[in-house]
Design an enzyme around this catalytic site. Structure first.
Site, PDB file in Angstrom:
ATOM      1  N   ARG A  65      -9.514   0.692   9.308  1.00 33.02           N
ATOM      2  CA  ARG A  65      -8.969  -0.622   9.660  1.00 33.02           C
ATOM      3  C   ARG A  65     -10.036  -1.539  10.233  1.00 33.02           C
ATOM      4  O   ARG A  65      -9.759  -2.692  10.514  1.00 33.02           O
ATOM      5  CB  ARG A  65      -7.954  -0.463  10.774  1.00 33.02           C
ATOM      6  CG  ARG A  65      -6.531  -0.130  10.403  1.00 33.02           C
ATOM      7  CD  ARG A  65      -5.877  -1.156   9.573  1.00 33.02           C
ATOM      8  NE  ARG A  65      -4.567  -1.522   9.994  1.00 33.02           N
ATOM      9  CZ  ARG A  65      -3.453  -0.883   9.657  1.00 33.02           C
ATOM     10  NH1 ARG A  65      -3.472   0.181   8.921  1.00 33.02           N
ATOM     11  NH2 ARG A  65      -2.302  -1.347  10.058  1.00 33.02           N
ATOM     12  N   ARG A  85      11.461  -0.784  10.855  1.00 30.61           N
ATOM     13  CA  ARG A  85      10.377  -0.469  11.789  1.00 30.61           C
ATOM     14  C   ARG A  85      10.381  -1.425  12.976  1.00 30.61           C
ATOM     15  O   ARG A  85      10.607  -2.614  12.814  1.00 30.61           O
ATOM     16  CB  ARG A  85       9.029  -0.559  11.058  1.00 30.61           C
ATOM     17  CG  ARG A  85       8.600   0.753  10.459  1.00 30.61           C
ATOM     18  CD  ARG A  85       7.425   0.658   9.564  1.00 30.61           C
ATOM     19  NE  ARG A  85       6.296  -0.110  10.069  1.00 30.61           N
ATOM     20  CZ  ARG A  85       5.165  -0.297   9.391  1.00 30.61           C
ATOM     21  NH1 ARG A  85       5.033   0.235   8.186  1.00 30.61           N
ATOM     22  NH2 ARG A  85       4.191  -1.004   9.894  1.00 30.61           N
ATOM     23  N   LYS A 132       0.844  -1.207   0.000  1.00 28.90           N
ATOM     24  CA  LYS A 132       0.000   0.000   0.000  1.00 28.90           C
ATOM     25  C   LYS A 132       0.881   1.261   0.000  1.00 28.90           C
ATOM     26  O   LYS A 132       0.663   2.182  -0.776  1.00 28.90           O
ATOM     27  CB  LYS A 132      -0.913   0.016   1.242  1.00 28.90           C
ATOM     28  CG  LYS A 132      -1.775  -1.232   1.394  1.00 28.90           C
ATOM     29  CD  LYS A 132      -2.641  -1.179   2.639  1.00 28.90           C
ATOM     30  CE  LYS A 132      -1.892  -1.241   3.961  1.00 28.90           C
ATOM     31  NZ  LYS A 132      -1.167  -2.498   4.233  1.00 28.90           N
ATOM     32  N   ARG A 187      12.182  -4.905   4.476  1.00 31.28           N
ATOM     33  CA  ARG A 187      11.756  -3.504   4.319  1.00 31.28           C
ATOM     34  C   ARG A 187      12.625  -2.550   5.135  1.00 31.28           C
ATOM     35  O   ARG A 187      12.978  -2.824   6.277  1.00 31.28           O
ATOM     36  CB  ARG A 187      10.309  -3.357   4.783  1.00 31.28           C
ATOM     37  CG  ARG A 187       9.889  -1.894   4.882  1.00 31.28           C
ATOM     38  CD  ARG A 187       8.433  -1.705   4.985  1.00 31.28           C
ATOM     39  NE  ARG A 187       7.864  -2.373   6.140  1.00 31.28           N
ATOM     40  CZ  ARG A 187       6.564  -2.576   6.294  1.00 31.28           C
ATOM     41  NH1 ARG A 187       5.723  -2.194   5.366  1.00 31.28           N
ATOM     42  NH2 ARG A 187       6.111  -3.166   7.365  1.00 31.28           N
TER      43      ARG A 187
HETATM   44  P1  AP5 Z   1       4.870  -1.674   1.785  1.00 27.68           P
HETATM   45  O1  AP5 Z   1       4.525  -0.740   0.674  1.00 27.68           O
HETATM   46  O2  AP5 Z   1       5.648  -1.136   2.939  1.00 27.68           O
HETATM   47  O3  AP5 Z   1       3.563  -2.457   2.310  1.00 27.68           O
HETATM   48  P2  AP5 Z   1       2.331  -1.929   3.154  1.00 27.68           P
HETATM   49  O4  AP5 Z   1       1.120  -2.601   2.616  1.00 27.68           O
HETATM   50  O5  AP5 Z   1       2.318  -0.421   3.194  1.00 27.68           O
HETATM   51  O6  AP5 Z   1       2.695  -2.588   4.570  1.00 27.68           O
HETATM   52  P3  AP5 Z   1       2.634  -2.060   6.061  1.00 27.68           P
HETATM   53  O7  AP5 Z   1       3.348  -3.140   6.864  1.00 27.68           O
HETATM   54  O8  AP5 Z   1       3.151  -0.657   6.192  1.00 27.68           O
HETATM   55  O9  AP5 Z   1       1.135  -2.068   6.357  1.00 27.68           O
HETATM   56  P4  AP5 Z   1       0.472  -2.095   7.719  1.00 27.68           P
HETATM   57  O10 AP5 Z   1      -0.924  -1.884   7.300  1.00 27.68           O
HETATM   58  O11 AP5 Z   1       0.751  -3.269   8.572  1.00 27.68           O
HETATM   59  O12 AP5 Z   1       1.195  -0.878   8.533  1.00 27.68           O
HETATM   60  P5  AP5 Z   1       0.715   0.576   8.955  1.00 27.68           P
HETATM   61  O13 AP5 Z   1       1.892   1.470   8.926  1.00 27.68           O
HETATM   62  O14 AP5 Z   1      -0.520   0.990   8.249  1.00 27.68           O
HETATM   63  O15 AP5 Z   1       5.667  -2.896   1.109  1.00 27.68           O
HETATM   64  C1  AP5 Z   1       6.269  -3.898   1.902  1.00 27.68           C
HETATM   65  C2  AP5 Z   1       7.678  -4.213   1.386  1.00 27.68           C
HETATM   66  O16 AP5 Z   1       7.580  -4.826   0.097  1.00 27.68           O
HETATM   67  C3  AP5 Z   1       8.563  -2.965   1.181  1.00 27.68           C
HETATM   68  O17 AP5 Z   1       9.868  -3.266   1.559  1.00 27.68           O
HETATM   69  C4  AP5 Z   1       8.495  -2.688  -0.337  1.00 27.68           C
HETATM   70  O18 AP5 Z   1       9.663  -2.064  -0.775  1.00 27.68           O
HETATM   71  C5  AP5 Z   1       8.308  -4.096  -0.902  1.00 27.68           C
HETATM   72  N1  AP5 Z   1       7.472  -4.148  -2.101  1.00 27.68           N
HETATM   73  C6  AP5 Z   1       6.358  -3.395  -2.347  1.00 27.68           C
HETATM   74  N2  AP5 Z   1       5.801  -3.749  -3.522  1.00 27.68           N
HETATM   75  C7  AP5 Z   1       6.593  -4.753  -4.029  1.00 27.68           C
HETATM   76  C8  AP5 Z   1       6.530  -5.543  -5.212  1.00 27.68           C
HETATM   77  N3  AP5 Z   1       5.547  -5.407  -6.135  1.00 27.68           N
HETATM   78  N4  AP5 Z   1       7.456  -6.493  -5.393  1.00 27.68           N
HETATM   79  C9  AP5 Z   1       8.420  -6.678  -4.465  1.00 27.68           C
HETATM   80  N5  AP5 Z   1       8.559  -5.964  -3.339  1.00 27.68           N
HETATM   81  C10 AP5 Z   1       7.645  -4.999  -3.116  1.00 27.68           C
HETATM   82  O19 AP5 Z   1       0.258   0.331  10.499  1.00 27.68           O
HETATM   83  C11 AP5 Z   1       1.201   0.078  11.511  1.00 27.68           C
HETATM   84  C12 AP5 Z   1       0.516   0.100  12.885  1.00 27.68           C
HETATM   85  O20 AP5 Z   1      -0.056   1.406  13.130  1.00 27.68           O
HETATM   86  C13 AP5 Z   1      -0.661  -0.863  13.043  1.00 27.68           C
HETATM   87  O21 AP5 Z   1      -0.242  -2.161  13.423  1.00 27.68           O
HETATM   88  C14 AP5 Z   1      -1.472  -0.167  14.164  1.00 27.68           C
HETATM   89  O22 AP5 Z   1      -0.891  -0.378  15.427  1.00 27.68           O
HETATM   90  C15 AP5 Z   1      -1.304   1.312  13.803  1.00 27.68           C
HETATM   91  N6  AP5 Z   1      -2.380   1.813  12.925  1.00 27.68           N
HETATM   92  C16 AP5 Z   1      -2.219   2.334  11.669  1.00 27.68           C
HETATM   93  N7  AP5 Z   1      -3.397   2.704  11.160  1.00 27.68           N
HETATM   94  C17 AP5 Z   1      -4.336   2.406  12.093  1.00 27.68           C
HETATM   95  C18 AP5 Z   1      -5.748   2.540  12.135  1.00 27.68           C
HETATM   96  N8  AP5 Z   1      -6.439   3.051  11.098  1.00 27.68           N
HETATM   97  N9  AP5 Z   1      -6.405   2.120  13.248  1.00 27.68           N
HETATM   98  C19 AP5 Z   1      -5.737   1.612  14.303  1.00 27.68           C
HETATM   99  N10 AP5 Z   1      -4.385   1.453  14.326  1.00 27.68           N
HETATM  100  C20 AP5 Z   1      -3.683   1.839  13.226  1.00 27.68           C
END
Ligand code: AP5
Length: 216
Positions: free
Chosen positions: A90, A162, A15, A129
């Site tokens: 979420r 992270r 994402k 990552r």
């Molecule tokens: P990446 O683009 O980083 O993936 P992502 O889907 O953004 O993954 P996240 O782990 O950031 O999502 P998440 O939803 O768990 O975390 P968030 O920060 O929202 O890609 C992953 C890797 O793959 C990278 O290294 C990239 O380079 C590589 N890649 C990408 N595309 C590729 C491809 N096509 N081929 C090969 N490699 C590729 O949330 C973190 C925490 O915040 C949560 O656990 C929670 O505690 C809190 N939080 C956030 N939002 C909320 C909410 N709305 N409500 C409550 N808590 C929340």
């Protein structure tokens, strides 16, 4: 034109990577709830202090704390041409809140793109990552490397891993995704806004599929 795009998908489904490309190439502001929350933690703000333990444990931050951080960002983005939302909503409560908030502003969500793929493949990506602590841009040692090893292309500062990317915490984040976030697939399908994009496509192919969906 004010665009309102939502990216949905499990951890590691790309994402943040796709949202960053949409920001650079289509000038669509990227709003990542995770990045916004991590910035609050870094600043040591009251919202950040409340969020820290939940993030570190891979649990969802309580809805009210998330809204406190995301709402001003949404307002700012709308004034600047729209947004690509990543990480919010979420759960069903957040989805209903978002719909209500956008309806009050007369700008419903346009399109929801759901990235799907096998958990083991996506979890493997998380291990490699590296993230810029300043702008939040994400890289991968092998598949999406920065121009200079270990340094953000945009900010020129060292990339970090992270803290919530440890194996145990990632496992928990998948569990919570399945339970809380996966049901949103049905929620947006009923609204006829959902498009599925395979997360396993190579980056260029996936970005083209996204742009094609958005220009339909
Ligand atoms: P990446 O683009 O980083 O993936 P992502 O889907 O953004 O993954 P996240 O782990 O950031 O999502 P998440 O939803 O768990 O975390 P968030 O920060 O929202 O890609 C992953 C890797 O793959 C990278 O290294 C990239 O380079 C590589 N890649 C990408 N595309 C590729 C491809 N096509 N081929 C090969 N490699 C590729 O949330 C973190 C925490 O915040 C949560 O656990 C929670 O505690 C809190 N939080 C956030 N939002 C909320 C909410 N709305 N409500 C409550 N808590 C929340």
């Amino acid at each position: 034109m004010n665009r309102r795009i939502l990216l949905l998908g499990p951890p590691g489904s790309g994402k943040g990577t796709i949202a960053a490309r949409l920001e650079t190439e289509l000038a669509l502001p990227h709003l990542s709830s995770g990045h916004l929350l991590r910035q609050e933690v870094e600043k040591g703000s009251p919202a950040g202090c409340r969020a820290k333990t939940f993030i570190d444990n891979g649990e969802l931050v309580p809805d009210t704390s998330v809204l406190e951080v995301i709402e001003p960002a949404l307002k700012g983005a709308i004034a600047n041409g729209g947004f690509v939302l990543d990480g919010f909503p979420r759960n069903r409560t957040q989805a209903i809140d978002l719909d209500r908030w956008l309806a009050e502003h007369g700008i419903p969500l346009e399109r929801v793109l759901l990235f799907t793929g096998p958990e083991d493949v996506l979890a493997e990506r998380i291990t490699g990552r590296r993230t810029c602590p300043e702008c939040g841009r994400v890289y991968h040692g092998q598949t999406v490397p920065p121009k200079r090893a270990g340094i953000c292309d945009l900010c020129g500062i060292p990339l970090v891993q992270r803290e919530d990317d440890s194996e145990a915490v990632v496992h928990k984040r998948y569990e919570i995704y399945r339970r809380e976030t996966h049901p949103l697939e049905q929620y947006y399908r009923q609204q006829d806004k959902l498009a599925m994009i395979p997360a396993t496509l190579p980056l260029e192919g996936r970005f083209s599929a996204v742009v094609e969906e958005l220009t339909r």
